[in-house]
Design a protein around this motif. Sequence first.
Motif, mmCIF file in Angstrom:
data_model
loop_
_atom_site.group_PDB
_atom_site.id
_atom_site.type_symbol
_atom_site.label_atom_id
_atom_site.label_comp_id
_atom_site.label_asym_id
_atom_site.label_seq_id
_atom_site.Cartn_x
_atom_site.Cartn_y
_atom_site.Cartn_z
ATOM 1 N N PRO A 237 12.317 12.742 -14.658
ATOM 2 C CA PRO A 237 11.967 12.343 -13.454
ATOM 3 C C PRO A 237 12.322 10.885 -12.741
ATOM 4 O O PRO A 237 12.151 10.213 -11.929
ATOM 5 C CB PRO A 237 10.377 12.102 -13.451
ATOM 6 C CG PRO A 237 10.215 12.137 -15.051
ATOM 7 C CD PRO A 237 11.370 12.679 -15.495
ATOM 8 N N ARG A 262 7.812 0.742 -13.934
ATOM 9 C CA ARG A 262 9.044 1.250 -12.712
ATOM 10 C C ARG A 262 9.316 0.150 -11.959
ATOM 11 O O ARG A 262 10.100 0.465 -11.043
ATOM 12 C CB ARG A 262 8.135 2.289 -11.860
ATOM 13 C CG ARG A 262 8.134 3.670 -12.919
ATOM 14 C CD ARG A 262 7.926 5.034 -12.039
ATOM 15 N NE ARG A 262 6.843 4.721 -11.454
ATOM 16 C CZ ARG A 262 6.232 5.934 -10.720
ATOM 17 N NH1 ARG A 262 7.005 7.162 -10.780
ATOM 18 N NH2 ARG A 262 5.041 6.082 -10.202
ATOM 19 N N GLY A 295 6.790 10.128 -14.569
ATOM 20 C CA GLY A 295 6.964 11.173 -13.742
ATOM 21 C C GLY A 295 5.592 11.404 -13.068
ATOM 22 O O GLY A 295 5.372 12.073 -12.193
ATOM 23 N N PRO A 297 2.418 9.980 -10.402
ATOM 24 C CA PRO A 297 2.370 8.850 -9.078
ATOM 25 C C PRO A 297 1.780 7.564 -9.457
ATOM 26 O O PRO A 297 1.198 7.483 -10.578
ATOM 27 C CB PRO A 297 1.405 9.592 -8.136
ATOM 28 C CG PRO A 297 0.622 10.546 -8.821
ATOM 29 C CD PRO A 297 1.651 10.910 -10.306
ATOM 30 N N TRP A 398 2.992 16.205 -7.128
ATOM 31 C CA TRP A 398 2.986 14.985 -7.074
ATOM 32 C C TRP A 398 4.092 14.111 -7.163
ATOM 33 O O TRP A 398 4.519 13.138 -6.312
ATOM 34 C CB TRP A 398 1.980 14.342 -8.109
ATOM 35 C CG TRP A 398 0.423 14.409 -7.880
ATOM 36 C CD1 TRP A 398 -0.348 14.836 -6.789
ATOM 37 C CD2 TRP A 398 -0.284 14.825 -8.795
ATOM 38 N NE1 TRP A 398 -1.593 15.096 -6.825
ATOM 39 C CE2 TRP A 398 -1.851 14.660 -8.393
ATOM 40 C CE3 TRP A 398 -0.618 14.316 -10.155
ATOM 41 C CZ2 TRP A 398 -2.972 14.953 -8.585
ATOM 42 C CZ3 TRP A 398 -1.858 14.208 -10.878
ATOM 43 C CH2 TRP A 398 -3.177 14.444 -10.219
ATOM 44 N N HIS A 399 5.091 14.836 -7.880
ATOM 45 C CA HIS A 399 6.274 14.029 -8.166
ATOM 46 C C HIS A 399 7.060 14.232 -6.923
ATOM 47 O O HIS A 399 7.720 13.078 -6.720
ATOM 48 C CB HIS A 399 6.993 14.608 -9.403
ATOM 49 C CG HIS A 399 8.316 14.067 -9.765
ATOM 50 N ND1 HIS A 399 8.381 12.589 -9.838
ATOM 51 C CD2 HIS A 399 9.428 14.547 -9.821
ATOM 52 C CE1 HIS A 399 9.845 12.242 -10.217
ATOM 53 N NE2 HIS A 399 10.460 13.479 -9.853
ATOM 54 N N ARG A 400 6.994 15.258 -6.448
ATOM 55 C CA ARG A 400 7.918 15.316 -5.129
ATOM 56 C C ARG A 400 7.551 14.589 -3.854
ATOM 57 O O ARG A 400 8.168 14.062 -3.383
ATOM 58 C CB ARG A 400 7.961 16.822 -4.801
ATOM 59 C CG ARG A 400 9.229 17.678 -5.428
ATOM 60 C CD ARG A 400 9.270 19.042 -4.674
ATOM 61 N NE ARG A 400 8.036 19.831 -4.124
ATOM 62 C CZ ARG A 400 7.404 20.621 -4.983
ATOM 63 N NH1 ARG A 400 7.555 20.922 -6.338
ATOM 64 N NH2 ARG A 400 6.130 21.098 -4.579
ATOM 65 N N GLY A 403 5.944 10.620 -5.388
ATOM 66 C CA GLY A 403 6.614 9.951 -6.303
ATOM 67 C C GLY A 403 7.038 8.450 -5.714
ATOM 68 O O GLY A 403 6.462 8.224 -4.365
#
Length: 487
Positions: A237, A262, A295, A297, A398-400, A403
Motif C-alpha cells: 500500500p 507515515r 494500509g 486509514p 478504505w485504502h482506495r 487513504g
Amino acid sequence: MRRSLLLALGLLLLPLPALPRSEAAPDRGWDYVVRFDEGLTKAEVRCCFRGWLPKRIVHSFAGLHTAVTLPAVEGEARLVRRASDGSLIPQGLRRGRMCVRWTVDLTKAAGVRGGRQRPVQRVGRDVLIAPGALLFRPYLWPLDGRVTVRLELPAGMRAIVPWPAAPGENTYSLDPQCTNLLGRFAVGRFAIQRKTVAGAAVEVAVLDAPLRASQPAVCTWVHAAVEAVAGLFGRFPAAKLAALVHPSPGRDPPVLFGLAMRAGGAHVHLFVANAAADEELPGEWVGVHEMMHLGMPWTYDDEAWLQEGFVTYYQEVLRARAGMIDERQAWQNIEDGFGRGRRRGGRRSLELESRDMGREHNYHRVYWAGAAMALRIDVALRKASRGRQSLDDVIRWWHRERGGIVRPYHALELLRAADRALGTPVASKIAEGILADRAFPDVGEAYAALGLRVQAGRIELDDEAPLAAQRKAIMARRLETTSSTPR
Ligand SMILES: [Zn+2]
C-alpha cells in the motif's frame, strides 16, 4: 511485551493548518539544505523560500530550545519572536527571496526525552532524527507548495529516509505532515539494502548495534512481511518503504516491538532482539502488524480499537495467507489473544478503555477486543453476502477512498461509510454494540458458525459447521503477489 507501541499514524505533535491550494502561484515553496558534521554532533540548516514569503515560522518540537539556535535571516531582515506562541515573524524583508539559517546541536537534542517522541536518538555511531526536531517551517504550509530537503553528508555516510526522491543528489520532497506527525530518519555508516518488493521500493538499514541475525536474513524477513501485506491489497500500500531495523537487547520474542509511521512517507522502526537467530525471524508477527498499519486509514488516537484491533486480526490472517503459519495456528493465536484480552481489563466499556489506553496501558484489552470486532464483522459480511463480501473489501475500500494523511477519520465514520459503499450494512451496528459493552466481545456465535471449538484452551476445527468453507477462505493461502502484480 506483546504489543506494538502505537498509533503512530495519529500522533499530532502540533496540529498546524495548511493553506488552501492557490491558482495564482505556480512555483512556491522552500528548500532546506541540512549539513551534518563528521561526528554527527550537529546539523547546520539553511532554508530558502521560493515564490512567496511566510508570515510566521515555527518549530514544532517542544522542549528543544536549548539545542536549536534561533534562525538568522541572511541580509537586512530579522525575525522577531512573538511572545504568545513563540513563533517567529520576519521583519524588514525586501521583496523576493528569504534565506534563514540555524543549527541543531544533535548531542544536546539527544538528551531531551519529554513527550511521546524522542527528537534525536543515538544508536552506536548512527543517529535517528525526528524531522520536526530539525526543521523550522512556516506556520501555514501551502498545499501547492513544492518543498525539498537536501542532505549533505560526510564521506562514507548514508541516510535512510521515508521521503520520495526529488531531482538532485540526496534530495527529497517533503509533505505537509512530515514534521507534525510522528516520523524519523537515520544518518550513519550503515549499508542500505534496496529491492522492489510487491510494487514498493523497499529500503532496509540495520542501525549500529550488535545483532546476531545476518543482514540477508533481516532483509528476507522484512520483504516477507511486505509480501504478506501486499497480498491483501494486490500490491504493497505504499510506493516506497523505509525499514529502520534497530537491534535491542533480547532473545524472545525475536522482534520486541515496532512502530509504523507515515509522516513524509511510509516507514517502520523495528526493534529486533539482538540474540535472535536468522531462523527465528521469518513469520514473526510484529513486521506484518506494522506494515498492515500502512494500509489502514488515518484514525484518531483515542479510537485505537479500530486501528489496532483490525491490524491485530490481520497480523494472524495475513501470516496464514502467506504460509508463515497454518490455519489452525492462526485461529489458535487469535483465541490466545482473546484470552489475554478477557483477562486484562473489562471493567469499563471498550470505548472508554480505548480512550485511556495511552495512560492506562490496557493494550491487550483494546487490541484484542478490536480484533474480536473485526472477526465478527468479517463473519457477518461473509454470511450476509453468501461469501461474496468480506472484511477484506472494507479494508481495500478504505485504502482506495480514505487513504492518504490529509486528515484523520473517526472510526465509526469509517465503518458507516464502508457499510454504505458495500451495500451490506453490518459493520457499524456490530461496532456500536461492542463499544458500549464492558464485557469482552462475545465470539461464541461466530466460532460456532465457522466451526471453531476450544478444548482445554486448544482450538479444534470442525469442517461440518455451516460456515466452515468461509473459515478456510479467511485463512486460505493467496497467490504470490510478485507474480500477480503488474510492475
Ligand atoms: Zn499496532
